[in-house]
Write an enzyme that holds these catalytic residues in place. Structure first.
Site, PDB file in Angstrom:
ATOM      1  CG  ASP A  33     -22.147  -9.383  13.729  1.00  0.00           C
ATOM      2  OD1 ASP A  33     -21.575 -10.454  13.983  1.00  0.00           O
ATOM      3  OD2 ASP A  33     -22.914  -8.798  14.518  1.00  0.00           O
TER       4      ASP A  33
HETATM    5  N1  URA Z   1     -21.097  -7.188  18.668  1.00  0.00           N
HETATM    6  C1  URA Z   1     -21.995  -7.422  17.676  1.00  0.00           C
HETATM    7  O1  URA Z   1     -23.176  -7.547  17.923  1.00  0.00           O
HETATM    8  N2  URA Z   1     -21.528  -7.485  16.433  1.00  0.00           N
HETATM    9  C2  URA Z   1     -20.221  -7.323  16.100  1.00  0.00           C
HETATM   10  O2  URA Z   1     -19.871  -7.369  14.917  1.00  0.00           O
HETATM   11  C3  URA Z   1     -19.313  -7.089  17.141  1.00  0.00           C
HETATM   12  C4  URA Z   1     -19.787  -7.024  18.421  1.00  0.00           C
END
Ligand code: URA
Length: 246
Positions: free
Chosen positions: A105
């Protein structure tokens, strides 16, 4: 397989076809000790010695780059809500065929692998291969033994049944490490949300056999031969690593 000189050198990131033609005209390119001025010359790059201006260049079929992603960068080049991770790639590693292996993310930091090998990327992200991803997270509320049990049992998120996940709680119970074996959308954040908690900070620290080591935030490095071998082995593939790199 025999390929054109300009195609091989462009693949190795040694310049545009125009720049390569200039080097060839200047007599700076040697294949197996012979100066080659014609860029349409065909040869087998994996069985030949390539020299540019007297320097040996190792031929590789695929490239792999480890990135320590800072927050604020987006993994997908189609997402315009932030700077793309491609901006973090140092000039010497620039190429237009990098593929990110999975996603982080925008606000997640840490280990992101880029590769030019589509089969490797596919297997590493396919749930069948259950590649372990370790995250460090800071939470709003302390984690508990019940969270450990719920994650270990394989929780259900909406209609999705997750693989068992391992949760380790630090002395400060708001700090945890979690190992998951698939990569669903916002998976770590959603797992904690389902437990009535919230992730305030998230960093991926390990991906299969790969670790960040001393790689600083925002830095990138090519995988060593040993790292690439371990990565391919993880998903049942044979690595195509030149002898010179072993
Ligand atoms: N899980 C999440 O919630 N975000 C990420 O970026 C990776 C794994």
């Amino acid at each position: 397989m025999r390929e054109r000189l300009d195609k091989v050198l462009a693949h190795l990131g040694l310049g545009s076809r125009k720049e390569i033609a200039r080097l060839a005209r200047a007599g700076m390119i040697a294949i197996d000790g012979q100066i080659i001025r014609d860029v349409s010359h065909k040869f087998d790059p994996s069985a030949s010695r390539i020299e540019i201006d007297g320097e040996h260049v190792i031929y590789q079929t695929y490239f792999h780059l480890l990135l320590n992603k800072p927050a604020g960068y987006v993994t997908s080049t189609k997402d315009h809500d932030g700077a793309p991770i491609t901006e973090l790639i140092p000039e010497e590693h620039y190429r237009d065929d990098w593929m990110p292996v999975g996603r982080l993310d925008k606000d997640t930091e840490g280990l992101l692998l880029l590769t030019t090998d589509g089969m490797l990327a596919h297997r590493l992200t396919h749930p069948r291969w259950k590649v372990a991803k370790r995250y460090y997270a800071e939470l709003e509320e302390p984690a508990s033994q019940e969270d450990i049990n719920a994650f270990a049992a394989g929780m259900e998120l909406q209609d999705e049944k997750l693989q068992p996940a391992e949760l380790e709680i630090c002395q400060d119970q708001r700090k945890v490490e979690l190992v998951i074996r698939e990569g669903r959308y916002h998976q770590v954040k959603r797992m904690f949300e389902a437990r009535g908690n919230r992730v305030l900070y998230l960093k991926r620290v390990k991906f299969g056999p790969l670790e960040l080591g001393s790689l600083g935030t925002g830095e990138a490095k090519e995988l060593s031969a040993a790292e690439a071998l371990a990565l391919y082995a993880e998903v049942g593939l044979k690595a195509d690593i030149p002898d010179e790199l072993n």
